[in-house]
Every structure is written in C-alpha cells, then in structure tokens.
Motif scaffolding. Structure first.
Motif, short mmCIF file in Angstrom:
data_model
loop_
_atom_site.label_atom_id
_atom_site.label_comp_id
_atom_site.label_asym_id
_atom_site.label_seq_id
_atom_site.Cartn_x
_atom_site.Cartn_y
_atom_site.Cartn_z
N UNK A 1 -11.97 35.57 -42.63
CA UNK A 1 -11.43 34.20 -42.66
C UNK A 1 -12.22 33.36 -43.65
N UNK A 2 -13.54 33.50 -43.63
CA UNK A 2 -14.38 32.72 -44.55
C UNK A 2 -14.11 33.10 -46.00
N UNK A 3 -13.92 34.38 -46.25
CA UNK A 3 -13.61 34.82 -47.61
C UNK A 3 -12.32 34.17 -48.08
N UNK A 4 -11.35 34.07 -47.19
CA UNK A 4 -10.04 33.51 -47.56
C UNK A 4 -10.06 32.00 -47.70
N UNK A 5 -10.79 31.31 -46.79
CA UNK A 5 -10.71 29.85 -46.75
C UNK A 5 -11.99 29.14 -47.18
N UNK A 6 -13.11 29.85 -47.29
CA UNK A 6 -14.34 29.23 -47.75
C UNK A 6 -15.17 28.60 -46.66
N UNK A 7 -14.77 28.74 -45.41
CA UNK A 7 -15.52 28.17 -44.29
C UNK A 7 -15.15 28.92 -43.02
N UNK A 8 -15.80 28.56 -41.91
CA UNK A 8 -15.56 29.26 -40.62
C UNK A 8 -14.88 28.37 -39.59
N UNK A 9 -14.25 27.28 -40.03
CA UNK A 9 -13.56 26.39 -39.10
C UNK A 9 -12.15 26.91 -38.81
N UNK A 10 -12.07 27.89 -37.92
CA UNK A 10 -10.77 28.45 -37.54
C UNK A 10 -10.06 27.43 -36.66
N UNK A 11 -8.82 27.07 -36.98
CA UNK A 11 -8.10 26.09 -36.15
C UNK A 11 -7.90 26.61 -34.73
N UNK A 12 -7.82 25.68 -33.78
CA UNK A 12 -7.59 26.09 -32.39
C UNK A 12 -6.22 26.74 -32.23
N UNK A 13 -5.27 26.28 -33.02
CA UNK A 13 -3.96 26.91 -33.07
C UNK A 13 -3.84 27.60 -34.41
N UNK A 14 -3.90 28.93 -34.39
CA UNK A 14 -3.95 29.72 -35.62
C UNK A 14 -3.04 30.93 -35.46
N UNK A 15 -1.74 30.78 -35.70
CA UNK A 15 -0.78 31.86 -35.47
C UNK A 15 -1.12 33.17 -36.17
N UNK A 16 -1.80 33.08 -37.33
CA UNK A 16 -2.13 34.28 -38.06
C UNK A 16 -3.06 35.19 -37.25
N UNK A 17 -3.91 34.59 -36.39
CA UNK A 17 -4.82 35.36 -35.55
C UNK A 17 -5.32 34.46 -34.42
N UNK A 18 -4.47 34.29 -33.41
CA UNK A 18 -4.82 33.38 -32.32
C UNK A 18 -6.02 33.89 -31.52
N UNK A 19 -6.18 35.21 -31.45
CA UNK A 19 -7.33 35.77 -30.74
C UNK A 19 -8.64 35.33 -31.38
N UNK A 20 -8.65 35.26 -32.71
CA UNK A 20 -9.85 34.80 -33.42
C UNK A 20 -10.12 33.34 -33.08
N UNK A 21 -9.07 32.52 -33.02
CA UNK A 21 -9.23 31.11 -32.68
C UNK A 21 -9.84 30.95 -31.28
N UNK A 22 -9.33 31.73 -30.31
CA UNK A 22 -9.88 31.68 -28.96
C UNK A 22 -11.35 32.13 -28.96
N UNK A 23 -11.63 33.16 -29.74
CA UNK A 23 -12.99 33.71 -29.80
C UNK A 23 -13.97 32.68 -30.34
#
Length: 223
Positions: free
Chosen positions: A102-124
């Motif tokens: 995710x960081x490689x793709x977006x440049x940071x580690x702020x995964x949204x709480x609602x993240x359809x691409x990988x909701x399990x990562x958001x919960x984690x």
C-alpha cells in the motif's frame, strides 16, 4: 498471498528445497518464507529447519548444518535470526506485507477505514492502533515492542488524525486511482520506495531500545 514459484524436480532433498528457495529469492527478492506458506509448505518447513540446524551447529551439537550449507544459504541473503522475523509466521505478517505494498502505491500508510480494494487491511490497521492504545494504557494487548518497531520502520502512524495534520490527501477512489499517473507522489512526501527486509531489520536494531524506554517511562500525569 504470494503465489508459489515453479518447483524444480526432486523429492524432499536439501538440494531440491535449496533450489526452491533460490527461485523464491529471485521472484520476491528475499528468503523470508513464512513457516506456514500455503503454496509450498515444504519450503516453509525447510527454512525453519535450517535456522534450527544452524543453532544446533553453533552450539556444538549434532546437526546436518555444515560450513558449505551456511555459505550457500548466506549467498542468498538468508537470515538466521528468527527474533527479527517472527512477524512473518502468521497472518500479521501477510497484512504487514500488504501494508508495505500500500505504501509503495500511495506513498504513505494511512489506509482508509473504508477501503474496498482490501477491507481486511483497513480493519488490520485499525486493530494495530487499538492494540497500541491498549498497550499504552496497561490493558491486554497483542502489540509488542518488535511490532512497534516494524510498523514504525514502514512509516506507520498511530493516529489517523495525523494524515490531515501532515497535509496528506485521502486515498482516491478506485476510479480516480486508475486515472492517476503511477509516478505521481502525494504532496510533501518522498518517493514511495519499497521498504526492504534489510531496512526493517536495521530499524528494529536501532529503535528497539528507544521503544522499550518509552514503554517503561512512568506516567508523570498520574503521579
């Protein structure tokens, strides 16, 4: 999860497993095969056994490990320390790998709480922050000093509010992300270079003492 590289021919021999490990390294750039690696459980068991054999060898006990095998494994960048890589052995490790991606793709580690691409990562991600708060408040928690160091080495922030404070824009929707050039970095952030396992290990070594000190520091406000 990482798909398994194509397996070479061979039946359970050290050479066959070593060839699989070499191909894994060529495919993924490291030798950090999880103990429970569904695509090739024999390879995960092989990696674990090499570390066990190495400890026996260094203790002067009977072991299949020998200088030649040590040299060949180290030529692949094999890590003998289990302590610094214990987080690779379970689902926590897989989520951390996804966070690095995710960081490689977006440049940071702020995964949204609602993240359809990988909701399990958001919960984690939310779970890590909650575990960290519980640890700081003396409540039961799965957070450890090692995990704190590993997460912070990846640029992880313990509060989602810091995203706005740092001026980092929200992650675009899937439609916007598809239209955005891959080379575009979020404003004010360095390029999203991939974090290697060497970076993680070095960060752990440098940060573990500092993290332990912070955890042990008395709460002056309660005095």
């Amino acid at each position: 999860e990482k798909p398994a590289p194509q397996k070479p021919s061979g039946r359970g021999t050290w050479e066959a497993r070593f060839a699989e490990l070499r191909q894994y390294k060529e495919t993924y750039g490291d030798c950090t095969v999880p103990n429970n690696y569904p695509p090739n459980k024999r390879l995960g068991s092989f990696v674990k056994k090499q570390r066990e054999d190495y400890r026996l060898h260094n203790s002067g006990k009977h072991s299949p490990m020998n200088p030649e095998r040590i040299k060949r494994l180290e030529s692949l960048g094999f890590a003998w320390s289990v302590t610094n890589r214990e987080y690779y052995h379970d689902s926590w490790a897989r989520r951390f790998d996804e966070l690095k991606q995710f960081r490689v793709q977006h440049g940071h580690c702020f995964v949204p709480r609602t993240y359809p691409e990988n909701q399990k990562l958001a919960y984690w991600v939310e779970r890590q922050r909650q575990d960290y708060r519980n640890l700081q408040n003396g409540k039961p928690s799965k957070m450890t000093v090692d995990r704190i160091c590993v997460l912070e080495s990846a640029g992880f922030h313990w509060s989602s509010k810091e995203q706005k404070q740092l001026g980092i824009p929200p992650v675009p929707t899937a439609a916007r992300a598809a239209a955005r050039p891959l080379s575009q970095d979020p404003p004010g952030l360095p390029g999203a270079e991939e974090i290697t396992d060497a970076d993680v290990a070095e960060a752990i070594t440098e940060a573990v003492a500092h993290a332990e000190a912070n955890l042990d520091e008395p709460d002056h406000a309660s005095v």
